[in-house]
Write an enzyme that holds these catalytic residues in place. Structure first.
Site, PDB file in Angstrom:
ATOM      1  CG  ASN A  32      -2.022   1.057   1.080  1.00 27.56           C
ATOM      2  OD1 ASN A  32      -2.146   1.933   1.902  1.00 27.56           O
ATOM      3  ND2 ASN A  32      -2.766   1.027   0.000  1.00 27.56           N
ATOM      4  CG  LEU A  33       4.452   0.454  -1.920  1.00 30.47           C
ATOM      5  CD1 LEU A  33       5.480   0.176  -3.016  1.00 30.47           C
ATOM      6  CD2 LEU A  33       5.060   0.240  -0.549  1.00 30.47           C
ATOM      7  CG  HIS A  37       5.911   2.952   1.623  1.00 24.79           C
ATOM      8  ND1 HIS A  37       4.553   3.197   1.593  1.00 24.79           N
ATOM      9  CD2 HIS A  37       6.121   2.178   2.711  1.00 24.79           C
ATOM     10  CE1 HIS A  37       3.974   2.587   2.614  1.00 24.79           C
ATOM     11  NE2 HIS A  37       4.898   1.965   3.314  1.00 24.79           N
ATOM     12  CE  LYS A 151       3.846   6.051   9.455  1.00 26.25           C
ATOM     13  NZ  LYS A 151       3.122   5.393  10.565  1.00 26.25           N
ATOM     14  CD  GLN A 155       9.206  -0.565  12.019  1.00 25.29           C
ATOM     15  OE1 GLN A 155       8.224  -1.238  12.290  1.00 25.29           O
ATOM     16  NE2 GLN A 155       9.350   0.024  10.847  1.00 25.29           N
TER      17      GLN A 155
END
Ligand code: AMP
Length: 289
Positions: A32-33, A37, A151, A155
């Site tokens: 779902n780029l 990305h 974002k 992570q």
């Protein structure tokens, strides 16, 4: 652009490249780029002679009741964007390829401490799911550099620590957040917002910016800034999980003398869980917390 579906095909391509002395940059995604990305991909193309993207919606990083089953899948659109950006190889594994022993029984990678705070507190097991799948991907793509968006700031730190601790010969690079013109951080999950929620969503970035201003002025305590952020989100109809000021380098609690801090937010709006964050470089070292 070549698309491969199996780990064996991936290894064969990578082995050819390695023999030819190519360098490899890698961008893992769940598909779902969007432009966020693509920004990683563009930078990847500049950093290495070959670029690999993976698209895999990783079930073990979703908790029970989260959006795994409805996560948007747009493979044909994604392929066009990747082709346009000049990608060399797209890896689209299925579950059996990445979890040959079954998802429950497979080996897990866990980064301690960092995985238990902020998002880790509200999504138990999430970062272990991320670290596990990313290590499988890194071991097989064997990139020189792998790029991740800030974002997902926590992570990036989890992956950096994992690569460091497991002596992985790869550079992990964090890349700036790409935003819509109104400030909302781009995310596949923004698709879950209805029109009125979408109009409300940029408040997150506005509050981050406001909190950063207060922080730089050092006339309000950190706890007061955090409490105000939570209250303003709740008043606007969000269900905030945290609005938190942390040390940028490891997300621990800020201490006097710190100069780099990160403000991080997670909040639900309707059925979308939105996260965002902002780096604050202090004009003067933090005097008190
Ligand atoms: P995802 O497909 O959501 O797992 O994201 C794949 C990669 O793209 C991760 O490293 C994300 O941090 C990164 N990414 C997602 N959204 C953005 C954004 N708005 N700006 C920069 N990077 C992003």
């Amino acid at each position: 652009m070549k698309t491969v579906f199996s780990v064996d095909e991936l290894r064969a391509v990578v082995a050819d490249w390695r023999r030819a002395g190519e360098s490899i940059a890698f961008v893992p995604t769940m598909g779902n780029l969007h432009e966020g990305h693509v920004s990683l991909l563009r930078r990847a193309c500049e950093l290495a002679t070959r670029t690999v993207v993976s698209i895999f919606v990783n079930p073990i990083q979703f908790g029970r009741g989260e959006d795994y089953a409805r996560y948007p899948s747009t493979l044909e659109d994604d392929k066009q964007k990747l082709q346009a950006a000049g990608l060399d190889l797209l890896f689209v594994p299925n579950l059996d390829q990445l979890y040959p022993g079954g998802m429950e029984e497979d080996t897990r990678i866990t980064v301690p401490v960092l995985s238990t705070i902020l998002c880790g507190q509200f999504r138990p097991g999430h970062f272990s799911g991320v670290a596990t799948v990313v290590s499988k991907l890194l071991l097989n793509v064997q990139p020189d550099v792998a790029l991740f968006g800030e974002k997902d700031y926590q992570q990036v730190l989890v992956i950096k620590q994992m690569a460091h601790d497991l002596l992985m010969p790869v550079e992990i690079l964090g890349m700036p957040i790409v935003r819509d013109p109104d400030g909302l951080a781009m995310s596949s999950r923004n698709a879950y917002l209805n029109a009125s929620e979408r109009a409300c969503a940029p408040l997150i970035f506005q509050l981050l910016t406001r909190a950063a201003d207060k922080l730089r002025r050092q006339d309000t305590s950190l706890i007061a800034i955090e409490t105000a952020g939570m209250a303003e989100l709740a008043a606007a109809g969000f269900r905030p999980e945290y609005f938190s000021i942390r040390r940028a380098q490891d997300l621990s609690a800020p201490r006097p003398g710190d100069t780099s801090v990160q403000i991080l937010v997670a909040a639900w709006l309707g059925t979308a869980r939105l996260i965002d964050n902002l780096r604050v470089e202090m004009p003067a070292p933090l005097q008190s917390v």
